[in-house]
Design a protein around this motif. Sequence first.
Motif, PDB file in Angstrom:
ATOM      1  N   PRO A 161       0.174 -13.870   6.260  1.00 41.87           N
ATOM      2  CA  PRO A 161       0.783 -14.348   5.012  1.00 41.87           C
ATOM      3  C   PRO A 161       2.051 -13.595   4.586  1.00 41.87           C
ATOM      4  N   ASN A 162       2.199 -12.328   5.002  1.00 45.08           N
ATOM      5  CA  ASN A 162       3.377 -11.564   4.566  1.00 45.08           C
ATOM      6  C   ASN A 162       4.628 -11.849   5.403  1.00 45.08           C
ATOM      7  N   TRP A 163       4.468 -12.492   6.568  1.00 43.26           N
ATOM      8  CA  TRP A 163       5.535 -12.463   7.562  1.00 43.26           C
ATOM      9  C   TRP A 163       6.849 -13.064   7.073  1.00 43.26           C
ATOM     10  N   LYS A 164       6.769 -14.173   6.326  1.00 41.71           N
ATOM     11  CA  LYS A 164       8.005 -14.824   5.865  1.00 41.71           C
ATOM     12  C   LYS A 164       8.534 -14.229   4.560  1.00 41.71           C
ATOM     13  N   TRP A 165       7.846 -13.217   4.034  1.00 46.49           N
ATOM     14  CA  TRP A 165       8.292 -12.593   2.783  1.00 46.49           C
ATOM     15  C   TRP A 165       8.976 -11.257   2.994  1.00 46.49           C
ATOM     16  N   LEU A 166       8.678 -10.603   4.100  1.00 49.22           N
ATOM     17  CA  LEU A 166       9.314  -9.304   4.342  1.00 49.22           C
ATOM     18  C   LEU A 166       9.413  -9.055   5.840  1.00 49.22           C
TER      19      LEU A 166
ATOM     20  N   HIS B 284      15.494  -3.784   3.255  1.00 55.37           N
ATOM     21  CA  HIS B 284      14.045  -3.677   3.062  1.00 55.37           C
ATOM     22  C   HIS B 284      13.554  -2.263   3.353  1.00 55.37           C
TER      23      HIS B 284
ATOM     24  N   VAL C 234       8.452  -7.269   8.682  1.00 52.49           N
ATOM     25  CA  VAL C 234       7.371  -6.350   9.051  1.00 52.49           C
ATOM     26  C   VAL C 234       7.916  -5.311  10.035  1.00 52.49           C
TER      27      VAL C 234
END
Length: 430
Positions: free
Chosen positions: A161-166, A346, A168
């Motif tokens: 779920p985090n991949w398209k938001w930040l 980031h 990694v």
Amino acid sequence: MRVSDGDATTDLPLQSWLPVSPESDFPIQNLPFGSFSTPDAGPRIGIAIGDRILDLHNAAGAGFFDDCCDRALLRAPLLNPFLAAGPDVWTLVRRRISNLLRIDGDARLREGNADRFLIKRDDAALRVPMEIGDYVDFYSSIEHATNLGRLFRPEAEPLLPNWKWLPVGYHGRSATIVIDGTPIRRPRGQRKPPGAAEPEFGPTRRLDIELEMGFVVGPGNELGRPVPIHGAENHIFGFVLVNDWSARDIQAWEYQPLGPFLGKSFATTISPWIVTLEALEPFRVAAKPQDPPPLEYLKTDGSSYAVDLAVDLQTEDMRERGMPPQRISQTSFRDIYWTAAQQLAHATVNGAATRPGDLYASGTISGSAPGSQGSLIELTWNGERPIKLPDGETRTFLEDGDEVTLHGWCEKPGARRIGFGAARGRIEAA
Ligand code: CA
């Protein structure tokens, strides 16, 4: 936009008085920075031009850059002081180098004792060109992340779920970053075969590559002061090729819950020449659209670079039979999902400091077409589809004696092709 041409105002196409073969990665349009030593001189920084290296230590000593920067920046053994000086100095020095080498430019080098300044590359030993304080590895190719998600979690959504938001990433080991050509010793470690009750210890059986690009940090930022996304490129000096060697069996057993560790930290190979953003400018392209739109601190118009990438493999048997390396993958950096500027914004948004010479790698670069994946685990689909080689051998993961070479280059109509050189490594027995 920074200026990438010579000092001289001219309508002539940019061309060097030094003969450069049309296939060379290093025409005058490139001018990448590195560090080298020769049998009679210790480490010093230089510029690749054709099959020569312009010795910046000697050239600065002759006063060629006295109106550009402090001589000491160019007479250091490694690039860190020059990286710290920032983009205005980088531009001045690169323009002067271009002008000293171009056919219609400053004649001081051409008409002086040019051999004193232009070392044959075959006579030089190249080194990791900067002291790398910190090394970070991202995971920024959506095709790669999707492929690995499908392989490791076949029942679930391939992207977490985090991949398209930040973007990694994780912190790697700078002490084991090595230069092109350094042998890679097969690592030993704990691995737990499927179905086994307990782990065992021994040489990795699933030694893999990761085809990546990495950017080198320029001035960096102080603790507590993030690098804003706008202007992040002022902190990026240029790019190198990166092979993030990976022991998949060690990685699979150790990685939860804290991420990659000994399965990655045994060696990372980089190409010796840092290709500057100025040299890459003609190959700048719009970045892949991002959906959902990222949070404000990652929002940017977004650009990437159209760098073609390839992986060659040559086994010991192929070498003994005089067979050339086999191309096992070809792909491009252009569609990387998270850009270098976003990665740096980031990585520092929590106030973390970066220093000149830090290396940030992109993560494995894969395309969607067959044969465009940047790791063996994807190319062979976790070992299910071995690669066939011209001597009749097959490969799933690397065997002792195998040599892997990464290549990178930029070309398009109307522009001179430039390249990154190579990032090569041969596997030695554990
Ligand atoms: Ca990696």
